[in-house]
Scaffold this motif. Structure first.
Motif, PDB file in Angstrom:
ATOM      1  N   MET A 280      87.771  27.007 -27.625  1.00 15.24           N
ATOM      2  CA  MET A 280      88.596  27.782 -28.549  1.00 15.24           C
ATOM      3  C   MET A 280      89.976  27.165 -28.729  1.00 15.24           C
ATOM      4  N   ASN A 281      90.411  27.050 -29.972  1.00 15.22           N
ATOM      5  CA  ASN A 281      91.770  26.611 -30.281  1.00 15.22           C
ATOM      6  C   ASN A 281      92.733  27.697 -29.814  1.00 15.22           C
ATOM      7  N   ILE A 282      93.627  27.344 -28.907  1.00 15.57           N
ATOM      8  CA  ILE A 282      94.495  28.331 -28.258  1.00 15.57           C
ATOM      9  C   ILE A 282      95.487  28.971 -29.234  1.00 15.57           C
ATOM     10  N   ARG A 283      95.740  28.311 -30.358  1.00 14.52           N
ATOM     11  CA  ARG A 283      96.702  28.846 -31.334  1.00 14.52           C
ATOM     12  C   ARG A 283      96.028  29.669 -32.434  1.00 14.52           C
ATOM     13  N   THR A 284      94.902  29.160 -32.964  1.00 15.77           N
ATOM     14  CA  THR A 284      94.229  29.877 -34.049  1.00 15.77           C
ATOM     15  C   THR A 284      93.268  30.946 -33.532  1.00 15.77           C
ATOM     16  N   LEU A 285      92.898  30.871 -32.254  1.00 19.01           N
ATOM     17  CA  LEU A 285      91.943  31.789 -31.619  1.00 19.01           C
ATOM     18  C   LEU A 285      90.570  31.725 -32.297  1.00 19.01           C
ATOM     19  N   GLU A 286      90.213  30.523 -32.748  1.00 22.71           N
ATOM     20  CA  GLU A 286      88.903  30.298 -33.358  1.00 22.71           C
ATOM     21  C   GLU A 286      88.197  29.154 -32.630  1.00 22.71           C
ATOM     22  N   TRP A 287      86.859  29.160 -32.696  1.00 24.33           N
ATOM     23  CA  TRP A 287      86.097  28.069 -32.097  1.00 24.33           C
ATOM     24  C   TRP A 287      86.432  26.752 -32.783  1.00 24.33           C
ATOM     25  N   ASP A 288      86.552  25.693 -32.005  1.00 27.00           N
ATOM     26  CA  ASP A 288      86.829  24.364 -32.550  1.00 27.00           C
ATOM     27  C   ASP A 288      85.494  23.628 -32.753  1.00 27.00           C
ATOM     28  N   GLU A 289      85.140  23.424 -34.010  1.00 19.23           N
ATOM     29  CA  GLU A 289      83.821  22.836 -34.315  1.00 19.23           C
ATOM     30  C   GLU A 289      83.703  21.406 -33.788  1.00 19.23           C
ATOM     31  N   ASN A 290      84.791  20.672 -33.791  1.00 17.75           N
ATOM     32  CA  ASN A 290      84.730  19.279 -33.333  1.00 17.75           C
ATOM     33  C   ASN A 290      84.438  19.193 -31.835  1.00 17.75           C
ATOM     34  N   ILE A 291      85.084  20.057 -31.051  1.00 14.60           N
ATOM     35  CA  ILE A 291      84.844  20.044 -29.601  1.00 14.60           C
ATOM     36  C   ILE A 291      83.424  20.516 -29.307  1.00 14.60           C
ATOM     37  N   ALA A 292      82.977  21.561 -30.019  1.00 15.72           N
ATOM     38  CA  ALA A 292      81.605  22.034 -29.838  1.00 15.72           C
ATOM     39  C   ALA A 292      80.615  20.911 -30.155  1.00 15.72           C
ATOM     40  N   ALA A 293      80.907  20.144 -31.206  1.00 12.54           N
ATOM     41  CA  ALA A 293      80.027  19.023 -31.577  1.00 12.54           C
ATOM     42  C   ALA A 293      80.028  17.955 -30.497  1.00 12.54           C
ATOM     43  N   ASP A 294      81.209  17.667 -29.930  1.00 17.60           N
ATOM     44  CA  ASP A 294      81.295  16.688 -28.841  1.00 17.60           C
ATOM     45  C   ASP A 294      80.398  17.097 -27.664  1.00 17.60           C
ATOM     46  N   MET A 295      80.328  18.393 -27.410  1.00 17.72           N
ATOM     47  CA  MET A 295      79.537  18.896 -26.279  1.00 17.72           C
ATOM     48  C   MET A 295      78.096  19.181 -26.676  1.00 17.72           C
ATOM     49  N   GLY A 296      77.757  18.971 -27.959  1.00 17.32           N
ATOM     50  CA  GLY A 296      76.389  19.196 -28.414  1.00 17.32           C
ATOM     51  C   GLY A 296      75.995  20.657 -28.425  1.00 17.32           C
ATOM     52  N   ILE A 297      76.967  21.546 -28.692  1.00 14.51           N
ATOM     53  CA  ILE A 297      76.712  22.992 -28.677  1.00 14.51           C
ATOM     54  C   ILE A 297      76.694  23.507 -30.109  1.00 14.51           C
ATOM     55  N   PRO A 298      75.547  23.964 -30.619  1.00 10.94           N
ATOM     56  CA  PRO A 298      75.495  24.517 -31.974  1.00 10.94           C
ATOM     57  C   PRO A 298      76.398  25.749 -32.105  1.00 10.94           C
ATOM     58  N   MET A 299      77.096  25.862 -33.220  1.00 12.58           N
ATOM     59  CA  MET A 299      78.003  26.991 -33.428  1.00 12.58           C
ATOM     60  C   MET A 299      77.256  28.321 -33.414  1.00 12.58           C
ATOM     61  N   SER A 300      75.963  28.299 -33.753  1.00 14.91           N
ATOM     62  CA  SER A 300      75.172  29.536 -33.793  1.00 14.91           C
ATOM     63  C   SER A 300      75.016  30.179 -32.413  1.00 14.91           C
ATOM     64  N   MET A 301      75.260  29.395 -31.352  1.00 17.41           N
ATOM     65  CA  MET A 301      75.145  29.940 -29.996  1.00 17.41           C
ATOM     66  C   MET A 301      76.364  30.767 -29.593  1.00 17.41           C
ATOM     67  N   LEU A 302      77.486  30.542 -30.270  1.00 23.25           N
ATOM     68  CA  LEU A 302      78.755  31.078 -29.796  1.00 23.25           C
ATOM     69  C   LEU A 302      78.974  32.514 -30.259  1.00 23.25           C
ATOM     70  N   PRO A 303      79.484  33.373 -29.387  1.00 19.38           N
ATOM     71  CA  PRO A 303      79.749  34.761 -29.778  1.00 19.38           C
ATOM     72  C   PRO A 303      80.950  34.848 -30.719  1.00 19.38           C
ATOM     73  N   GLU A 304      81.024  35.940 -31.457  1.00 18.91           N
ATOM     74  CA  GLU A 304      82.194  36.180 -32.306  1.00 18.91           C
ATOM     75  C   GLU A 304      83.387  36.510 -31.412  1.00 18.91           C
ATOM     76  N   ILE A 305      84.551  35.940 -31.731  1.00 22.31           N
ATOM     77  CA  ILE A 305      85.753  36.185 -30.935  1.00 22.31           C
ATOM     78  C   ILE A 305      86.500  37.391 -31.503  1.00 22.31           C
ATOM     79  N   LYS A 306      86.759  38.374 -30.659  1.00 19.45           N
ATOM     80  CA  LYS A 306      87.479  39.591 -31.062  1.00 19.45           C
ATOM     81  C   LYS A 306      88.721  39.769 -30.180  1.00 19.45           C
ATOM     82  N   SER A 307      89.511  40.776 -30.503  1.00 22.08           N
ATOM     83  CA  SER A 307      90.673  41.086 -29.665  1.00 22.08           C
ATOM     84  C   SER A 307      90.192  41.702 -28.352  1.00 22.08           C
ATOM     85  N   SER A 308      91.131  41.977 -27.452  1.00 26.08           N
ATOM     86  CA  SER A 308      90.793  42.559 -26.148  1.00 26.08           C
ATOM     87  C   SER A 308      90.656  44.071 -26.218  1.00 26.08           C
TER      88      SER A 308
END
Length: 519
Positions: free
Chosen positions: A202-230
Motif C-alpha cells: 500500500m502507498n502510505i500517502r494515497t492509501l491505495e494498493w500499488d500495482e507496480n509493487i504487486a506486479a513485482d511480487m507476482g500478486i494479482p490485484m484481484s486477490m487484494l481486499p478493499e482498503i477502508k478506514s478503521s
C-alpha cells in the motif's frame, strides 16, 4: 459517519482480538469497562527452523467459540450489542479459495523468516530500501506481501488459481471479517488502512494498493481486499451466526488498536505494548514521517472520512515469548509469573545479557542474519541472573527503539521530547520490568486501569462508527491511570549497562552464513 440515536437496548460493543497465541472476544460497556471475556489458544506450528504457521480454520472456529463464551458469561445476545470491532495479529497472511472458503495453505505468521531469499531477490541492486519511500517499510520477512508471493510460488496450482481470480488474500482481520459476514455466501473482503500499511503493497500517502509493487511480487490485484478506514460499517454479522445483523464497524491492527485505546491522539504521544513481541508507536500527526533510523512508518488510524493519522513504530520480535522459551524450552521457570520473583532475588543480572534474536533482529537493526545469544557468563551466574537478564532484554530493546524514534522525530522537525510512556499488555503485570523500564528510559512509565487496550481500541473504533461513542474525546475521558513508575537509577549506571547491551547485540550479528538455509 455515525448513525442516528441508537436504541436504549444497545448497551455494549464487542471486540474480537485475533492474536498470535489466542483468539479472544471481549465485551465493553459505555465507560470502556470490561464486562466479559471468551478466549481460546490455537496451535503454534513450526514445520522447519524459522517457519511459524497457524491453521486459519482453527482460528475461525476459536473466534466463534470465544464469542459464544463471552456472550454466555455476560448473559447478553446480539440485540444488546451496538457494533463489533476487530483487532488482529498483523502481517500474518492467509490465502484462501473464495469459492470453497478453504485456505490453500496455513497462515504464515509475522515471525516467520522463510521469505528472506524472496526479499533479497525483490530488493536486487537497490537493496532493502527499494520500496521504502512508497510504503514506509524496508523489505523484510516481517511483512505480508512476500509471504503471499511464497504461497503462490510454492503451493501447487496456486498461481493458476490466483490468475483466474479464485484466490483471496487477507491478514487475519480480513479472514475473520469475511467469515463473520457470510464467507462463501457474500462475505465482505475488506481490510483497514492500518493492516494494509503492513503488507508492503500500500502507498502510505494515497492509501491505495500499488500495482507496480504487486506486479513485482507476482500478486494479482484481484486477490487484494478493499482498503477502508478503521471506523465505518463494513458489513453485518451473518444470519446463521451469534452476531446476526450486528454491524462490524471497526478494524485496527493490534498495535494501532492499543495506541487508540491508550488515547495517544496528540503528536508525540507514545505507547508501548508488551506481548509476544514488543511494539512502540509514536503519533506523528497527519503527515507520514519516513524513518532514517530503522523504524516503520505506519498508519495509526483513520476515522471514517477524516484524514489519516500516522505513527512511527519500533517492532521488537521477541519479549513475552522469551519468557515462554525459558519456561517451555529451558524449564527454568514453571510459569511466567515466577520470573519476577526470581529476577528480584538477585541484585542485578551478574553481568549476563540475553539478546533474543530468535527470528533475527527487528527494529532498529533489521538483521535477518542475527541469532539469539546469552553472553557475559561466569561461574557466578545462576538461573535467577539469566531470568533477570531475559526480562531486562525487553527493556533494553525498547530503549533502542526510543532512541531511534527520537532521532527520526527530531530530523523531521516534529521532535517532541517524550515526557511519559503509556504501557499495556500482559508483561505490565511484572512490576520489576516496569520499574527497570522507567529507569533506563528516564521517563515515567504509566499503566492504565484497563490494560486490555488492544481490544478496547478496536471497540472504540467500532462504537464511534455507529454513534455509541462520540469520538476521540470519549476515549480520552474514559482513560485513567492505574500506576506509574518513576525513574530512579543513576544515569551513569544506566549508560554503563546500555553500553554492554549494545556489545551483546553485536555478538548476534552475521551468525547465519550464506550457504546455510535460513528456513
Amino acid at each position: 459517519m455515525a448513525e442516528k440515536q441508537l436504541p436504549e437496548r444497545k448497551k455494549y460493543v464487542l471486540s474480537i482480538d485475533q492474536g498470535t497465541t489466542s483468539s479472544r472476544a471481549i465485551l465493553f460497556d459505555k465507560k470502556g469497562t470490561l464486562v466479559s471475556v471468551g478466549q481460546l489458544e490455537h496451535e503454534q506450528i513450526f514445520p522447519k527452523a524459522g517457519w511459524v504457521e497457524h491453521d486459519p480454520l482453527e482460528i475461525w472456529k476459536n473466534v466463534r467459540q470465544a464469542v459464544g463464551q463471552c456472550l454466555t458469561e455476560a448473559e447478553v445476545n446480539h440485540h444488546e450489542i451496538a457494533a463489533v470491532g476487530i483487532t488482529n495479529q498483523r502481517e500474518t497472511t492467509v490465502v484462501w479459495d473464495k469459492n470453497t472458503g478453504e485456505p490453500i495453505y496455513n497462515a504464515i505468521v509475522w515471525q516467520d523468516t522463510r521469505t528472506q531469499k524472496i526479499c533479497e531477490e525483490l530488493g536486487g541492486s537497490e537493496g532493502k530500501g527499494k520500496y521504502h519511500d512508497i510504503v514506509g517499510l524496508n523489505l523484510a520477512t516481517y511483512f505480508a506481501g512476500p509471504k503471499v508471493k511464497w504461497i503462490l510460488d510454492n503451493v501447487e496450482g496456486a498461481r493458476e488459481k490466483a490468475e483466474a481470480g479464485d484466490l483471496l488474500f487477507g491478514t487475519t482481520d480480513t479472514w475473520v471479517l469475511w467469515n463473520l459476514t457470510g464467507g462463501v455466501e457474500g462475505g465482505v473482503h475488506v481490510t483497514d488502512v492500518t493492516n494494509a500499511s503492513r503488507t508492503m503493497l500500500m502507498n502510505i500517502r494515497t492509501l491505495e494498493w500499488d500495482e507496480n509493487i504487486a506486479a513485482d511480487m507476482g500478486i494479482p490485484m484481484s486477490m487484494l481486499p478493499e482498503i477502508k478506514s478503521s471506523s465505518e460499517i463494513y458489513g453485518k454479522g451473518r444470519a446463521k451466526g451469534l452476531l446476526n445483523g450486528t454491524p462490524i464497524a471497526g478494524i485496527l491492527g493490534d498495535q494501532q488498536a492499543a495506541t487508540f485505546g491508550q488515547a495517544c491522539f496528540e503528536t508525540g504521544q507514545a505507547k508501548n505494548t508488551y506481548g509476544t513481541g514488543n511494539f512502540m508507536l509514536m503519533n506523528t500527526g497527519e503527515e507520514p514521517v519516513i524513518s532514517e533510523n530503522g523504524l516503520l512508518t505506519t498508519v495509526a488510524y483513520k476515522l471514517g472520512d477524516a484524514k489519516p493519522v500516522y505513527a512511527l513504530e519500533g517492532s521488537v520480535a521477541v519479549s513475552g515469548s522469551l519468557i515462554q522459551w525459558l519456561r517451555d524450552n529451558l524449564k527454568m521457570i514453571d510459569n511466567a509469573a515466577d520470573s519476577e520473583e526470581l529476577a528480584t532475588s538477585v541484585e542485578d543480572s551478574g553481568g549476563c545479557y540475553v539478546v533474543p534474536a530468535f527470528s533475527g533482529l527487528f527494529a532498529p537493526h533489521w538483521r535477518e542474519d542475527a541469532r539469539g545469544v546469552i553472553v557475559g557468563l561466569t561461574r557466578y551466574v545462576n538461573r535467577a541472573h539469566i531470568v533477570r537478564a531475559a526480562l531486562e532484554a525487553t527493556a533494553w530493546q525498547t530503549r533502542e527503539v526510543l532512541d531511534a524514534m527520537n532521532a527520526d522525530a527530531t530530523a523531521a522537525g516534529t521532535g517532541v521530547e517524550l515526557s511519559e510512556m503509556r504501557v499495556d499488555g500482559g508483561m505490565t503485570a511484572n512490576e520489576f520490568l516496569m520499574q527497570f523500564q522507567a529507569d533506563i528510559l528516564g521517563v515515567p512509565v504509566i499503566r492504565p486501569k484497563i490494560i486490555e487496550t488492544t481490544a478496547l481500541g478496536a471497540a472504540y473504533a467500532a462504537g464511534i462508527a455507529v454513534g455509541f461513542w462520540d469520538g476521540e474525546q470519549d476515549v480520552i475521558d474514559n482513560w485513567s491511570e492505574d500506576k506509574r513508575w518513576e525513574p530512579s537509577m543513576d544515569s551513569e549506571k544506566v549508560d554503563s549497562q546500555y553500553r554492554n547491551w549494545k556489545k551483546a547485540v553485536s555478538k548476534t550479528l552475521d551468525w547465519v552464513d550464506e550457504d546455510v538455509e535460513v528456513g
